[in-house]
Design a protein around this motif. Sequence first.
Motif, mmCIF file in Angstrom:
data_model
loop_
_atom_site.group_PDB
_atom_site.id
_atom_site.type_symbol
_atom_site.label_atom_id
_atom_site.label_comp_id
_atom_site.label_asym_id
_atom_site.label_seq_id
_atom_site.Cartn_x
_atom_site.Cartn_y
_atom_site.Cartn_z
ATOM 1 N N ARG A 189 -49.870 -69.972 -1.302
ATOM 2 C CA ARG A 189 -50.656 -71.125 -1.809
ATOM 3 C C ARG A 189 -52.011 -70.803 -1.963
ATOM 4 O O ARG A 189 -52.642 -71.277 -2.877
ATOM 5 C CB ARG A 189 -50.439 -72.450 -0.897
ATOM 6 N N ALA A 190 -52.601 -69.971 -1.124
ATOM 7 C CA ALA A 190 -54.148 -69.549 -1.298
ATOM 8 C C ALA A 190 -54.271 -68.658 -2.664
ATOM 9 O O ALA A 190 -55.094 -68.941 -3.323
ATOM 10 C CB ALA A 190 -54.500 -68.781 -0.044
ATOM 11 N N ASP A 236 -54.189 -71.063 -5.568
ATOM 12 C CA ASP A 236 -55.252 -71.857 -5.749
ATOM 13 C C ASP A 236 -56.459 -71.026 -6.015
ATOM 14 O O ASP A 236 -57.399 -71.607 -7.011
ATOM 15 C CB ASP A 236 -55.573 -72.152 -4.129
ATOM 16 N N ASN A 237 -56.643 -69.896 -5.634
ATOM 17 C CA ASN A 237 -58.164 -69.254 -5.881
ATOM 18 C C ASN A 237 -57.794 -67.752 -5.921
ATOM 19 O O ASN A 237 -58.262 -67.255 -4.691
ATOM 20 C CB ASN A 237 -59.360 -69.596 -5.088
ATOM 21 N N LEU A 297 -60.749 -65.266 -4.489
ATOM 22 C CA LEU A 297 -61.100 -65.509 -3.200
ATOM 23 C C LEU A 297 -59.848 -65.018 -2.216
ATOM 24 O O LEU A 297 -60.277 -64.419 -1.201
ATOM 25 C CB LEU A 297 -61.139 -66.991 -2.667
ATOM 26 N N ALA A 298 -58.807 -65.098 -2.784
ATOM 27 C CA ALA A 298 -57.555 -64.611 -2.070
ATOM 28 C C ALA A 298 -57.770 -63.123 -1.799
ATOM 29 O O ALA A 298 -57.518 -62.329 -0.846
ATOM 30 C CB ALA A 298 -56.349 -64.887 -2.814
ATOM 31 N N ARG A 299 -58.235 -62.334 -2.935
ATOM 32 C CA ARG A 299 -58.417 -60.799 -2.995
ATOM 33 C C ARG A 299 -59.541 -60.648 -1.963
ATOM 34 O O ARG A 299 -59.344 -59.501 -1.151
ATOM 35 C CB ARG A 299 -58.828 -60.428 -4.298
ATOM 36 N N VAL A 300 -60.624 -61.345 -1.835
ATOM 37 C CA VAL A 300 -61.678 -60.809 -1.061
ATOM 38 C C VAL A 300 -61.270 -61.287 0.353
ATOM 39 O O VAL A 300 -61.819 -60.680 1.405
ATOM 40 C CB VAL A 300 -62.994 -61.445 -1.381
ATOM 41 N N SER A 344 -60.909 -77.230 -8.853
ATOM 42 C CA SER A 344 -61.733 -77.073 -7.414
ATOM 43 C C SER A 344 -62.828 -78.121 -7.406
ATOM 44 O O SER A 344 -63.168 -78.482 -8.495
ATOM 45 C CB SER A 344 -61.978 -75.663 -7.147
ATOM 46 N N PHE A 362 -70.567 -55.439 -2.590
ATOM 47 C CA PHE A 362 -69.293 -55.849 -2.020
ATOM 48 C C PHE A 362 -68.183 -55.050 -2.796
ATOM 49 O O PHE A 362 -67.000 -55.627 -2.608
ATOM 50 C CB PHE A 362 -69.256 -57.364 -2.044
ATOM 51 N N PRO A 408 -63.283 -54.087 -2.533
ATOM 52 C CA PRO A 408 -63.634 -55.403 -1.592
ATOM 53 C C PRO A 408 -62.938 -55.657 -0.350
ATOM 54 O O PRO A 408 -63.295 -55.680 0.746
ATOM 55 C CB PRO A 408 -63.610 -56.484 -2.333
ATOM 56 N N GLU A 460 -66.467 -71.702 -6.567
ATOM 57 C CA GLU A 460 -65.144 -71.610 -6.310
ATOM 58 C C GLU A 460 -64.776 -70.522 -4.846
ATOM 59 O O GLU A 460 -64.181 -69.508 -5.057
ATOM 60 C CB GLU A 460 -64.275 -70.962 -7.470
ATOM 61 N N PHE A 499 -60.211 -72.470 -0.992
ATOM 62 C CA PHE A 499 -58.892 -72.769 -1.552
ATOM 63 C C PHE A 499 -58.775 -74.262 -1.586
ATOM 64 O O PHE A 499 -58.701 -74.769 -0.384
ATOM 65 C CB PHE A 499 -57.817 -72.013 -0.564
ATOM 66 N N PRO A 500 -58.965 -74.911 -2.474
ATOM 67 C CA PRO A 500 -59.250 -76.323 -2.561
ATOM 68 C C PRO A 500 -57.915 -77.306 -2.305
ATOM 69 O O PRO A 500 -57.989 -78.069 -1.562
ATOM 70 C CB PRO A 500 -59.369 -76.675 -4.023
ATOM 71 N N SER A 501 -56.720 -76.525 -2.377
ATOM 72 C CA SER A 501 -55.476 -77.495 -1.836
ATOM 73 C C SER A 501 -54.926 -77.103 -0.624
ATOM 74 O O SER A 501 -54.278 -77.891 0.146
ATOM 75 C CB SER A 501 -54.281 -77.360 -2.936
ATOM 76 N N LEU A 502 -55.900 -76.232 0.009
ATOM 77 C CA LEU A 502 -55.551 -75.830 1.481
ATOM 78 C C LEU A 502 -56.399 -76.725 2.189
ATOM 79 O O LEU A 502 -57.528 -76.957 1.952
ATOM 80 C CB LEU A 502 -55.548 -74.284 1.888
ATOM 81 N N MET A 505 -56.710 -68.130 6.335
ATOM 82 C CA MET A 505 -57.003 -67.210 5.442
ATOM 83 C C MET A 505 -57.915 -66.310 5.369
ATOM 84 O O MET A 505 -58.129 -65.191 5.255
ATOM 85 C CB MET A 505 -56.813 -68.147 3.891
ATOM 86 N N ARG A 513 -67.947 -78.494 1.839
ATOM 87 C CA ARG A 513 -67.197 -77.449 1.322
ATOM 88 C C ARG A 513 -67.786 -76.089 1.585
ATOM 89 O O ARG A 513 -67.202 -74.839 1.841
ATOM 90 C CB ARG A 513 -67.004 -77.335 -0.271
#
Lengths: 304, 241
Positions: A184-185, A188-189, A192-195, A304, B56, B78, B93, B96-99, B107, B146
């Motif tokens: 799900r992450a 979503d993004n 950000l999931a990668r970092v 978002s 990074f 990274p 961004e 994770f908005p829906s989490l 995460m 956020r």
Amino acid sequence: MANLVVSGIILGSIITLGAVGLTLLYGIVNFGNFAHGDMMTLGAYIALLMTATIFPALGLVDTPIGPLSFGWVMLVSFLPAMGVTGLAAIAADRLVYRRLRERRVRPIMLAIAALAVAFVMRSVIYILWGADFHFYSQGLRTTWKLPLGITLRPDQVVVLVVAWAMVVGLYTFLQRTKTGKALRALADNPDLARVSGIATERMITLTWFIGGAMAAAAGILLGIDSQVRPEMGWLMLLPLFAAVILGGIGNAYGALAGGLILGVVQQVSTAFMSPSYKPAVAFIIMILVLLVRPQGIFGGSKSS
Amino acid sequence: MTENGSGRLLEVADVVSGYGEMEILHGVTLHVDRGEIVSLIGPNGAGKSTVIKTIFGLVPAWSGQVVFDGEPITALPPEQIVRRGISYVPQVENIFPSLTVEENLEMGAYLREDDFRPQMERIYQMFPEIADRRRTPAGKLSGGMRQMVAFGRAMMLEPQMLLLDEPSAGLAPLVVELIFETVVNINRQAGVTILMVEQNARKALEISHRGYVLVDGRNRVEGTGRELLANEEIGRLFLGG
């Protein structure tokens, strides 16, 4: 009418099972998998291969359980059919989609590639099994007559139970497990999931397997509910997409409601017009949603 | 802030980088010592965010070197750098908005094999505002909250260093105040070294030990936060004073 609602819920449950896989895939790989319907067909035919050829060759002939038209052999056949279809979906990803992904093509190219994959899969099915339709069992199809003019076949109860068990199973996986949350992450993004250290390619592979396996189960259930034929999945593609769009594309909960609504509306429409217009009903729903509320009834989950 | 050589945590030496064919950084040299808050300020388009992204590994360095904790990390991706103790909070961004809030933190701890609960509790103690909303989807929170979720996610791996890309961007003035206080708290309470890029130069320098002014992909001026605040030219150019 009550009868049409009941048969709509059964059809809707099958659509839902396909639609949750489709919407999950959309969230992760970012394109509409036009091969989803034909993955359903593939699953249905692999189950047919198991029940009609492989298990009988091993001396296992299906004997119906109680009022059902099939028995354990049919139920056990779900596993190889889901596994093989899941692997076929991964193979399609490795052979086609991943190569395109690495070249950073636009999503529309991937969707068209999926269409090509769909044609290939269906052609292979035509070559191997022919154009005729098949039934999983020759067993008698018992019908229960319930109040309000509802007729229900015991088989359909199994269809309902299996479909919802799988949908609930998938949601539990997505909500409760670390891997499910990571999926799900990623939807979503992705950046950000990668970092955060989530391995994107592994997650994509897993999603194809889940999508393929769920599609296969939906295909088998459709075969149990009606019959197995080469265009069965292709004809489901429109209701699948309509359900996903109705629920808000990429929104897993929306697909659930969208699938049920689609199934019921399609079946109820046959009270007013010829059943051959069923695909048109799905099409009209899809167009209406896109015109009036393109983010779907449950809103978009991607912003978002 | 220690006197001995082991005080140096991050060293960026003559780094050149950019996107595609376009060179953005023409040789940036800076360092951050353990325990410091260092701000990178400068006009729009100076390449401030690119510095952080290059450190990074999100933007490859064409030449020059980045050394973290005594080890070169210049060519690492990274997902490797994050394992070495640097976390990054993107400008936009960054959640994770829906989490839910809690899932966002989980995460952040994705790479951890051990029990991350104690760290999660410390983060909730540091940000009580989000502790009350553990089950709320992060996308439904206000901008300030956020940002706290974003900080919290980045801190789940207990990093030695945080890279913050314009943490106060797009927030209401009162919330900006709160975010800068939070940055100070993270630095003091959790002992995390911070390198941040900020548009809000005056506020950033007020809480920073040192700062760098970046112009046209090169660092022009270096000094303590107080020195830079007192520098007339900088005041005129970037601090709106």
